[in-house]
Design a protein around this motif. Structure first.
Motif, mmCIF file in Angstrom:
data_model
loop_
_atom_site.group_PDB
_atom_site.id
_atom_site.type_symbol
_atom_site.label_atom_id
_atom_site.label_comp_id
_atom_site.label_asym_id
_atom_site.label_seq_id
_atom_site.Cartn_x
_atom_site.Cartn_y
_atom_site.Cartn_z
ATOM 1 N N THR A 243 0.801 -1.150 -0.093
ATOM 2 C CA THR A 243 -0.026 0.029 0.103
ATOM 3 C C THR A 243 1.015 1.200 -0.035
ATOM 4 N N CYS A 264 -12.375 3.572 2.303
ATOM 5 C CA CYS A 264 -12.076 2.645 3.026
ATOM 6 C C CYS A 264 -10.893 2.848 3.720
ATOM 7 N N THR A 265 -10.718 3.774 4.683
ATOM 8 C CA THR A 265 -9.421 4.270 5.097
ATOM 9 C C THR A 265 -8.664 3.296 6.330
ATOM 10 N N GLY A 266 -9.514 2.595 6.949
ATOM 11 C CA GLY A 266 -9.078 1.601 7.891
ATOM 12 C C GLY A 266 -8.381 2.315 8.819
ATOM 13 N N ASP A 286 -14.921 5.427 5.936
ATOM 14 C CA ASP A 286 -14.872 3.998 6.314
ATOM 15 C C ASP A 286 -16.373 3.675 6.773
ATOM 16 N N VAL A 287 -16.775 2.501 6.700
ATOM 17 C CA VAL A 287 -18.008 2.115 7.200
ATOM 18 C C VAL A 287 -17.957 1.680 8.663
ATOM 19 N N SER A 288 -16.799 1.169 8.958
ATOM 20 C CA SER A 288 -16.441 0.812 10.292
ATOM 21 C C SER A 288 -16.289 1.862 11.290
ATOM 22 N N SER A 311 -19.038 6.149 6.321
ATOM 23 C CA SER A 311 -19.860 6.127 4.897
ATOM 24 C C SER A 311 -19.789 4.777 4.524
ATOM 25 N N ASP A 312 -20.908 4.218 4.075
ATOM 26 C CA ASP A 312 -20.861 2.952 3.198
ATOM 27 C C ASP A 312 -20.455 3.588 1.992
ATOM 28 N N MET A 313 -19.203 3.106 1.488
ATOM 29 C CA MET A 313 -18.618 3.536 0.241
ATOM 30 C C MET A 313 -18.991 5.248 -0.147
ATOM 31 N N ASN A 327 -7.725 1.204 -0.946
ATOM 32 C CA ASN A 327 -7.335 -0.148 -0.942
ATOM 33 C C ASN A 327 -8.396 -0.805 -0.194
ATOM 34 N N LEU A 350 -14.245 -7.485 7.819
ATOM 35 C CA LEU A 350 -14.926 -6.570 7.170
ATOM 36 C C LEU A 350 -13.754 -5.800 6.311
ATOM 37 N N ALA A 351 -12.654 -6.071 6.643
ATOM 38 C CA ALA A 351 -11.530 -5.383 6.065
ATOM 39 C C ALA A 351 -10.954 -6.101 4.668
ATOM 40 N N PHE A 361 -16.236 -4.080 -4.463
ATOM 41 C CA PHE A 361 -15.959 -2.940 -3.947
ATOM 42 C C PHE A 361 -15.147 -1.961 -5.112
HETATM 43 C C1 LIG Z 1 -8.401 -3.365 3.197
HETATM 44 S S1 LIG Z 1 -8.937 -2.424 4.423
HETATM 45 C C2 LIG Z 1 -7.993 -1.155 3.982
HETATM 46 C C3 LIG Z 1 -7.347 -0.214 4.981
HETATM 47 C C4 LIG Z 1 -6.392 0.830 4.972
HETATM 48 N N1 LIG Z 1 -7.001 1.621 3.699
HETATM 49 C C5 LIG Z 1 -5.204 0.376 4.543
HETATM 50 O O1 LIG Z 1 -4.754 0.269 3.344
HETATM 51 O O2 LIG Z 1 -4.410 -0.276 5.436
HETATM 52 C C6 LIG Z 1 -10.338 -2.142 3.779
HETATM 53 C C7 LIG Z 1 -11.133 -1.074 4.713
HETATM 54 O O3 LIG Z 1 -12.554 -1.143 3.808
HETATM 55 C C8 LIG Z 1 -13.570 -0.893 4.942
HETATM 56 N N2 LIG Z 1 -14.808 -0.966 4.303
HETATM 57 C C9 LIG Z 1 -15.418 -2.473 4.172
HETATM 58 N N3 LIG Z 1 -16.509 -2.177 3.604
HETATM 59 C C10 LIG Z 1 -16.700 -1.178 3.535
HETATM 60 C C11 LIG Z 1 -17.787 -0.234 2.995
HETATM 61 N N4 LIG Z 1 -19.022 -0.745 2.586
HETATM 62 N N5 LIG Z 1 -17.749 1.120 3.003
HETATM 63 C C12 LIG Z 1 -16.556 1.736 3.311
HETATM 64 N N6 LIG Z 1 -15.404 1.046 3.964
HETATM 65 C C13 LIG Z 1 -15.750 -0.302 4.020
HETATM 66 C C14 LIG Z 1 -13.047 -1.785 6.204
HETATM 67 O O4 LIG Z 1 -13.711 -1.332 7.289
HETATM 68 C C15 LIG Z 1 -11.716 -1.575 6.114
HETATM 69 O O5 LIG Z 1 -10.988 -0.785 6.917
#
Ligand SMILES: C[S@@+](CC[C@H](N)C(=O)[O-])C[C@H]1O[C@@H](n2cnc3c(N)ncnc32)[C@H](O)[C@@H]1O
Length: 418
Positions: A243, A264-266, A286-288, A311-313, A327, A350-351, A361
């Motif tokens: 990443t 999807c910032t995690g 992020d949704v979480s 936000s959900d996407m 990512n 979820l990630a 996604f």
């Molecule tokens: C692969 S991780 C990436 C985290 C970070 N960006 C990184 O690169 O380390 C994916 C992220 O997507 C988030 N996610 C999953 N479903 C989602 C959704 N419907 N909307 C937004 N974020 C979502 C998860 O919570 C997770 O934090």
């Protein structure tokens, strides 16, 4: 010197003073009940007792001719010698009557040889040990202290490596663990230095945790991402080196005037690196709620001013962006059960879960990107191995580039709006 520290600490306690280095330092380094004085009394009392014993006519006459018998009698008298010496020590320690002072002086004089003025660190050690002894006296449940001998850094490293190897865990994890526990860099682990018990205990505790399968970076509590210490725990995915390559590519198109969205910032790793490297206006979503709370902590610690949105996407995202980076989760649902324990049992599903074919996604991003991008805006996506072609095809009306990572895997999609 530690002998002197011990005396000062006991004296401080017996005077009823608070057990602090300052108070202990003022106390004298000799003590009336010291073992040195006791040894002197044993010597003196034994001379007296054995002389009296020899003076008994029967001993002198009959037993005296049998040397072995005489020696046995003397051995039998030793408990009396020790008992008398002990009582004398106890008695003298309770009195300061001037007539008894000469009896104390030789023992105290000897202690000037067996003790030295301690420094403050030694006093701290003595006070800590004494407090522990008091606790153990008060509470029989209080565990004993375990003393770990210092050992060479290289020896510790190979011990930890062996411990992890038994469970099939990579050697490099052992190096990180020892480095973290001792404060030496990984490149310094070959140094000819000795490490103390605290660091050894810490390294062993971390290794114990690692063999349960918990990922190294959750145990250590942070991971380096693009030069920044990112706090890591079970709330979000551990940021990966691949990443960093995504960020590297995106940074070439971002400056202080840019508006950037990290979907999807995690842990917030991407958004933070972009913000701190460029000063761009960064929104991260992020949704979480868990992931967002960790991302906010990281942004606050690293002083990165980022607009976080749950936000959900694209659901709660407003406005247009010059660059969208993401990512997203991209593992096929059916593959998750087969992942390594440290991923599937510890990192949030979820990630990871990208739907049946792992591409859910990317479809959402490809479908919405045009609406959320400025003119000539760019999408940067990390993709799983073998996903690049499928993702590329989703970006109709974009100029798409597939970029390989340093391992030669097609890892990054760059889609420019045309
Ligand atoms: C692969 S991780 C990436 C985290 C970070 N960006 C990184 O690169 O380390 C994916 C992220 O997507 C988030 N996610 C999953 N479903 C989602 C959704 N419907 N909307 C937004 N974020 C979502 C998860 O919570 C997770 O934090």
């Amino acid at each position: 010197m530690y002998h002197g520290a011990e005396h000062k600490t006991i004296t401080c306690y017996e005077k009823g003073l608070d057990l602090t280095v300052e108070n202990a330092r003022k106390c004298r380094r000799v003590h009336d009940r010291c073992g040195t004085t006791f040894t002197f009394f044993v010597m003196t009392v034994s001379i007296l007792v054995f002389s009296l014993f020899e003076a008994i006519p029967f001993v002198h006459g009959v037993i005296g001719s049998y040397r072995i018998l005489k020696a046995l009698f003397k051995i039998a008298l030793l408990p009396i010698v020790a008992g008398l010496s002990y009582e004398l020590l106890k008695f003298l320690s309770k009195t300061n009557f001037f007539l008894f002072i000469p009896l104390k002086l030789p023992g105290l004089g000897l202690q000037m040889i067996t003790t030295r003025e301690p420094d403050d660190e030694m006093l701290e050690v003595a006070i800590a040990a004494f407090k522990k002894a008091l606790l153990m006296d008060e509470d029989p449940e209080e565990p004993e202290c375990r003393f770990v001998c210092p050992e060479k850094l290289a020896v510790l490293t190979s011990e930890i490596k062996a411990k992890l190897a038994e469970k099939g865990i990579d050697e490099s994890d052992a190096e990180w663990i020892v480095s973290y526990a001792t404060g030496y860099k990984r490149s310094e682990l070959g140094k000819d230095v000795t490490v103390g018990g605290k660091a050894i205990d810490k390294a062993n505790a971390l290794a114990e945790e690692r063999v349960t399968g918990r990922p190294l970076w959750y145990i250590v509590g942070n991971a380096n991402f693009y030069g920044y210490e990112i706090k890591t725990d079970e709330r979000a995915l551990i940021p990966r080196p691949e990443t960093e390559e995504l960020v590297e590519r995106a940074l070439r198109h971002i400056n202080g005037e840019s508006k950037v969205l990290d979907l999807c910032t995690g842990s917030g790793a991407i958004a933070i690196a972009v913000k701190l490297k460029t000063g761009a206006e960064v929104t991260a979503s992020d949704v979480s709620e868990d992931a967002l709370s960790l991302a906010r902590e990281n942004a606050e610690t690293l002083k990165a001013d980022i607009n976080f949105i749950k936000s959900d996407m694209f659901e709660n995202i407003d406005g247009k962006f010059d660059v969208i980076i993401s990512n997203p989760p991209y593992i096929k649902s059916g593959d998750i059960a087969g992942l390594q324990t440290e991923v599937k049992d510890y990192e949030p599903t979820l990630a990871l879960d990208g739907g049946e074919d792992g591409l859910d996604f990317y479809r959402i991003i490809a479908k919405n990107a045009r609406e959320y991008l400025t003119e000539k805006g760019i999408v940067f996506l990390e993709v799983g191995a073998d996903q690049a072609d499928s993702v590329k095809d989703m970006f109709d009306g974009f100029f798409v580039d597939v970029i390989k990572d340093i391992s030669g895997v097609e890892r990054i999609i760059k889609a420019v709006k045309i």
